[in-house]
Design a protein around this motif. Structure first.
Motif, PDB file in Angstrom:
ATOM      1  N   PHE A   8       0.888  -1.178   0.000  1.00  0.00           N
ATOM      2  CA  PHE A   8       0.000   0.000   0.000  1.00  0.00           C
ATOM      3  C   PHE A   8       0.915   1.215   0.000  1.00  0.00           C
ATOM      4  CE2 PHE A   8      -2.568  -3.187   2.378  1.00  0.00           C
ATOM      5  CZ  PHE A   8      -3.636  -3.275   1.507  1.00  0.00           C
ATOM      6  N   LEU A  21       4.055   1.048   2.228  1.00  0.00           N
ATOM      7  CA  LEU A  21       3.885   0.016   3.243  1.00  0.00           C
ATOM      8  C   LEU A  21       3.670  -1.350   2.597  1.00  0.00           C
ATOM      9  CD1 LEU A  21       3.179  -0.513   6.425  1.00  0.00           C
ATOM     10  CD2 LEU A  21       0.862  -0.665   5.516  1.00  0.00           C
ATOM     11  N   ALA A  35       2.372  -4.659   3.182  1.00  0.00           N
ATOM     12  CA  ALA A  35       1.537  -5.328   4.181  1.00  0.00           C
ATOM     13  C   ALA A  35       1.737  -6.834   4.128  1.00  0.00           C
ATOM     14  CB  ALA A  35       0.070  -4.981   3.956  1.00  0.00           C
ATOM     15  N   PRO A  79       0.938 -10.705  15.330  1.00  0.00           N
ATOM     16  CA  PRO A  79       0.415  -9.510  16.007  1.00  0.00           C
ATOM     17  C   PRO A  79      -0.444  -8.657  15.067  1.00  0.00           C
ATOM     18  CG  PRO A  79       2.754  -9.252  15.524  1.00  0.00           C
ATOM     19  CD  PRO A  79       2.403 -10.668  15.183  1.00  0.00           C
ATOM     20  N   ASN A  80      -1.166  -7.729  15.601  1.00  0.00           N
ATOM     21  CA  ASN A  80      -1.960  -6.795  14.812  1.00  0.00           C
ATOM     22  C   ASN A  80      -1.092  -6.096  13.782  1.00  0.00           C
ATOM     23  OD1 ASN A  80      -4.707  -6.698  15.275  1.00  0.00           O
ATOM     24  ND2 ASN A  80      -4.417  -5.759  17.289  1.00  0.00           N
ATOM     25  N   GLY A  81      -1.593  -6.011  12.582  1.00  0.00           N
ATOM     26  CA  GLY A  81      -0.839  -5.336  11.539  1.00  0.00           C
ATOM     27  C   GLY A  81       0.172  -6.235  10.863  1.00  0.00           C
ATOM     28  N   ALA A  82       0.149  -7.541  11.191  1.00  0.00           N
ATOM     29  CA  ALA A  82       1.109  -8.472  10.596  1.00  0.00           C
ATOM     30  C   ALA A  82       0.807  -8.717   9.118  1.00  0.00           C
ATOM     31  CB  ALA A  82       1.086  -9.790  11.354  1.00  0.00           C
ATOM     32  N   GLY A  83      -0.423  -8.429   8.701  1.00  0.00           N
ATOM     33  CA  GLY A  83      -0.787  -8.625   7.294  1.00  0.00           C
ATOM     34  C   GLY A  83      -1.709  -9.810   7.071  1.00  0.00           C
ATOM     35  N   LYS A  84      -2.318 -10.325   8.134  1.00  0.00           N
ATOM     36  CA  LYS A  84      -3.165 -11.517   8.011  1.00  0.00           C
ATOM     37  C   LYS A  84      -4.422 -11.223   7.193  1.00  0.00           C
ATOM     38  CE  LYS A  84      -3.565 -11.750  12.487  1.00  0.00           C
ATOM     39  NZ  LYS A  84      -2.870 -10.532  12.947  1.00  0.00           N
ATOM     40  N   THR A  85      -5.105 -10.125   7.535  1.00  0.00           N
ATOM     41  CA  THR A  85      -6.321  -9.790   6.800  1.00  0.00           C
ATOM     42  C   THR A  85      -6.007  -9.452   5.347  1.00  0.00           C
ATOM     43  OG1 THR A  85      -7.443  -9.017   8.800  1.00  0.00           O
ATOM     44  CG2 THR A  85      -8.277  -8.194   6.716  1.00  0.00           C
ATOM     45  N   THR A  86      -4.898  -8.763   5.147  1.00  0.00           N
ATOM     46  CA  THR A  86      -4.501  -8.440   3.775  1.00  0.00           C
ATOM     47  C   THR A  86      -4.238  -9.726   2.986  1.00  0.00           C
ATOM     48  OG1 THR A  86      -3.527  -6.391   4.581  1.00  0.00           O
ATOM     49  CG2 THR A  86      -2.907  -7.088   2.376  1.00  0.00           C
ATOM     50  N   GLN A 142     -13.331 -10.111   9.539  1.00  0.00           N
ATOM     51  CA  GLN A 142     -12.960  -9.706  10.901  1.00  0.00           C
ATOM     52  C   GLN A 142     -13.979  -8.700  11.434  1.00  0.00           C
ATOM     53  OE1 GLN A 142      -8.946  -8.279  11.089  1.00  0.00           O
ATOM     54  NE2 GLN A 142      -9.052  -7.799  13.254  1.00  0.00           N
TER      55      GLN A 142
HETATM   56  N1  LIG Z   1      -6.580  -0.956   2.282  1.00  0.00           N
HETATM   57  C1  LIG Z   1      -5.442  -0.612   2.933  1.00  0.00           C
HETATM   58  N2  LIG Z   1      -4.799   0.536   2.629  1.00  0.00           N
HETATM   59  C2  LIG Z   1      -3.665   0.883   3.267  1.00  0.00           C
HETATM   60  N3  LIG Z   1      -3.087   0.159   4.218  1.00  0.00           N
HETATM   61  C3  LIG Z   1      -3.669  -0.993   4.598  1.00  0.00           C
HETATM   62  C4  LIG Z   1      -4.887  -1.433   3.978  1.00  0.00           C
HETATM   63  N4  LIG Z   1      -5.253  -2.616   4.532  1.00  0.00           N
HETATM   64  C5  LIG Z   1      -4.317  -2.890   5.464  1.00  0.00           C
HETATM   65  N5  LIG Z   1      -3.368  -1.927   5.510  1.00  0.00           N
HETATM   66  C6  LIG Z   1      -2.184  -1.910   6.364  1.00  0.00           C
HETATM   67  O1  LIG Z   1      -1.512  -3.130   6.167  1.00  0.00           O
HETATM   68  C7  LIG Z   1      -0.978  -3.611   7.388  1.00  0.00           C
HETATM   69  C8  LIG Z   1      -1.507  -4.997   7.628  1.00  0.00           C
HETATM   70  O2  LIG Z   1      -2.878  -4.932   7.986  1.00  0.00           O
HETATM   71  P1  LIG Z   1      -3.804  -6.198   8.174  1.00  0.00           P
HETATM   72  O3  LIG Z   1      -3.625  -7.077   7.002  1.00  0.00           O
HETATM   73  O4  LIG Z   1      -5.149  -5.715   8.477  1.00  0.00           O
HETATM   74  O5  LIG Z   1      -3.149  -6.856   9.469  1.00  0.00           O
HETATM   75  P2  LIG Z   1      -3.741  -7.957  10.455  1.00  0.00           P
HETATM   76  O6  LIG Z   1      -4.993  -8.483   9.883  1.00  0.00           O
HETATM   77  O7  LIG Z   1      -2.660  -8.977  10.562  1.00  0.00           O
HETATM   78  O8  LIG Z   1      -3.950  -7.250  11.760  1.00  0.00           O
HETATM   79  C9  LIG Z   1      -1.370  -2.630   8.468  1.00  0.00           C
HETATM   80  O9  LIG Z   1      -0.283  -1.771   8.709  1.00  0.00           O
HETATM   81  C10 LIG Z   1      -2.524  -1.876   7.852  1.00  0.00           C
HETATM   82  O10 LIG Z   1      -2.583  -0.572   8.334  1.00  0.00           O
END
Ligand SMILES: Nc1ncnc2c1ncn2[C@@H]1O[C@H](COP(=O)(O)OP(=O)(O)O)[C@@H](O)[C@H]1O
Ligand SMILES: [Mg+2]
Lengths: 372, 256
Positions: B16, B19, B21, B40-47, B88
């Motif tokens: 992104f 960044l 992710a 941990p939070n922000g590890a990139g799991k949801t991405t 989530q």
């Molecule tokens: N659509 C997006 N645009 C910009 N940054 C994003 C977006 N989605 C996630 N991020 C960033 O990517 C990183 C990973 O996020 P995420 O995948 O949600 O982590 P997790 O699910 O492991 O907590 C975070 O720093 C988050 O802020």
């Protein structure tokens, strides 16, 4: 949602149990010209009986147009400011063909079944097929150009497309064909549906048109496809994730709405034997928007009621309030939107059927009142 | 051996702007396993889930499902292939009934989506299926509630129900217990293990509750700052010194 699904198929006429009120209204409307004639003795095609048939014809047609808008905005969640393009498109297609093609054709050919001359019927059929085709194409045009747009950008694009249509029908380059600014007037229509000579025929046709369109649209929004279109309004992301292509369902919503709007436009063109740029303009779209909001979005019955209110208002407000009537109407509209945020039908239904959700809304409504 | 792999990501990367992710992630998901992804939070799991389900296009890398590349397939096509996911942040149809939420998902794979002039309620098979699933996710009795009127825990169950109604082979759970109180969690775990094991399904589970992850998953991948830190059985992960230092120690500390 039917929780106790019907295992046995009901006879056709019983399936419309929900439409009992509609059936009564339909019967009343059907009887109206005859009763009016009995009371006033003015004659079916004369005086006040004729006048009120005219008012109701406009109402019937505008109600269908408003319902078609509800299909888009209320059920599809698609806020288009160019919906008049479909209405006007239908009107112009009808008027152009009737003006420039039909007299020619009727002058040259006669189509007979035995001794029955059906030339005019065939001509009308062909013209209406063309109207349907053009409406579908306009629907496709709107959906195809706006696939990737959301929110305000989307609304802007529909406004731009609608305006482009408006400019096109006003273009002096085509004056000879479209009449440009003035539009087409005194368009040829066969005598038997001519609103001056045979108002009752067009009255009955418009009434049946309204009822049929309502039933078909009601069925559509409760169909498997319609339910997906509603889901698209509710949550496009989730809908995509469970296996539906949003673009496809949005296109279906656009094309169906355009289909009904185009037919309404063509009928309106018969009613006043004309097609004018106003029918294509944003004013016409906004009219449908107001009718839909007044009556209640996503209810279908709402827009019908909205059309009735608008028609009444435009009839009486001028006599009551003179030139200031739009101001009075504006205030009334704002009051309705404030106190009945889901429109007349929408709010009524919520209070009646959906007690749980309705109470929350009601509370919100009341707290809004306190804010004043 | 490759027939054994249901889903594979190769060098998957998502940036992104500056960044990154998800950073060069390669992962194989074996059939009929419960594969947990922690970090941990922000590890990139949801991405990563967004890349696997097609919500976002990757910056680099490919995704394979049953040996076929699906990197460019839109989410709705992946759903038809059998990939389902939950979110989530609860992602349901708020103004539709619980029944309709699930029924819509059940209808998606059928052949009746383009019937404009038939009543949806006449297609009994989807209603039956929805009823069955509502029972599986223990929402019976709530069929007529609007989804938005459900309690949070019930919304999380509905989230599962919608996914399940699509008949997926691969299920992606993104923190299914998010926002739930500890008392509500065991029931949800039961539902999840029931769905996965009784249905012979494969699952990827992103979850923060370590006790849950340790007890129900077959294999665990640990992510940190977009990268894979370690992978192994629950036992291996628990005793991996690198993981302990970077991550587990903290979490176990929190739980204690
Ligand atoms: N659509 C997006 N645009 C910009 N940054 C994003 C977006 N989605 C996630 N991020 C960033 O990517 C990183 C990973 O996020 P995420 O995948 O949600 O982590 P997790 O699910 O492991 O907590 C975070 O720093 C988050 O802020
Ligand atoms: Mg996350």
């Amino acid at each position: 949602m039917s929780q106790t699904p019907l295992k046995t198929k009901k006879p056709f006429f019983l399936r419309f149990k929900d439409e009992r009120i509609l059936l009564i209204l339909f019967a009343l409307m059907l009887a109206f010209p005859f009763v009016m004639n009995l009371i006033t003795g003015s004659g079916l095609n004369d005086g006040i009986t004729k006048f009120w048939q005219g008012q109701l014809i406009i109402f019937f047609i505008m109600a269908v147009f408003a319902m078609s808008y509800d299909l888009l905005i209320g059920f599809g969640g698609i806020l288009s400011f160019g919906h008049a393009a479909s209405f006007g498109g239908g009107a112009y297609t009808f008027a152009l063909l009737m003006e420039h093609w039909a007299p020619n054709f009727i002058g040259k050919y006669r189509i007979l079944i035995g001794s029955l001359d059906i030339t005019e019927g065939i001509v009308l059929l062909i013209v209406f097929l063309a109207v349907v085709l053009v409406s579908i194409l306009i629907g496709l045009l709107f959906s195809a150009t706006s696939i990737r747009l959301k929110g305000a950008y989307f609304a802007m694009l529909t406004l731009a497309l609608g305006t482009a249509m408006f400019i096109l029908v006003k273009a002096t380059d085509f004056h000879e064909w479209t009449g440009a600014d003035e539009g087409l007037h005194g368009v040829y229509v066969p005598d038997w549906i001519n609103p001056t000579q045979n108002r009752l025929t067009i009255y009955l046709i418009s009434l049946v048109f309204l009822v049929v369109c309502y039933l078909v649209m009601k069925r559509m929004v409760n169909s498997p496809t319609g339910r997906v279109i509603i889901a698209n309004r509710e949550n496009e992301d989730r809908m995509r994730m469970i296996g539906y292509n949003p673009v496809l369902y949005r296109t279906i919503a656009f094309v169906s709405a355009s289909f009904f709007a185009g037919l309404a436009g063509a009928l309106y063109s018969i009613w006043n034997t004309s097609a004018t740029p106003t029918m294509v303009s944003a004013v016409t779209t906004v009219n449908a928007l107001i009718m839909t909001i007044l009556g209640g979005m996503g209810t279908l019955v709402g827009p019908i009621l909205g059309a009735a209110i608008m028609q009444t208002i435009s009839q009486f407000f001028y006599t009551w309030f003179g030139a200031r009537w739009p101001l009075v109407f504006g205030v009334l509209f704002i009051l309705i939107v404030m106190f009945l945020p889901y429109g007349i039908i929408g709010t009524w239904r919520m209070k009646r059927n959906d007690i749980k959700g309705g109470w929350q809304k009601l509370l919100r409504l009341l707290s809004k009142k306190e804010d004043l | 051996m490759t027939e054994d792999i249901l889903l594979e990501a190769r060098n998957l990367t998502k940036a992104f702007g500056g960044l990154v992710a998800v950073d060069d992630v390669s992962i194989k998901i074996r059939k009929k396993t419960m594969h947990a992804i922690i970090g941990p939070n922000g590890a990139g799991k949801t991405t990563l889930f967004n890349l696997l389900s097609g919500v976002l296009p990757p910056t680099k890398g490919e995704v394979y499902y049953k040996g076929e590349e699906i990197t460019k397939l839109p989410p709705y096509k992946r759903a038809h292939l059998g990939i389902g996911r939950t979110f989530q942040i609860t992602n349901i149809f708020p103004n539709l009934s619980v029944m309709e939420n699930v029924r819509l998902a059940a209808q998606a794979k059928g052949k009746d989506n383009f019937k404009l002039l038939r009543r949806a309620d006449d297609f009994q098979q989807y209603i039956d299926k929805a009823e069955e699933i509502i029972e599986v996710v223990s929402l019976k009795g709530k069929e007529l509630f609007l989804a938005r009127d459900l309690a949070h825990g019930e919304k999380r169950k509905l989230e599962l129900g919608i996914m399940l109604a699509c008949d997926p082979e691969l299920l992606l759970f993104d923190e299914p217990t998010a926002g739930m109180s500890s008392e509500q969690v065991p029931e949800l775990i039961d539902i999840i293990t029931n769905i996965v094991h009784n249905g012979d399904r494969t699952a990827i589970l992103v979850e923060h509750r370590m006790d849950m992850v340790m007890s129900i998953s077959d294999i665990i991948t640990v992510m940190n700052q977009g990268r894979i830190l370690a992978e192994g059985s629950p036992g291996e992960i628990a005793s991996n010194p690198q993981v302990q230092i970077a991550y587990l120690g903290d979490l176990y500390g929190e739980l204690a």
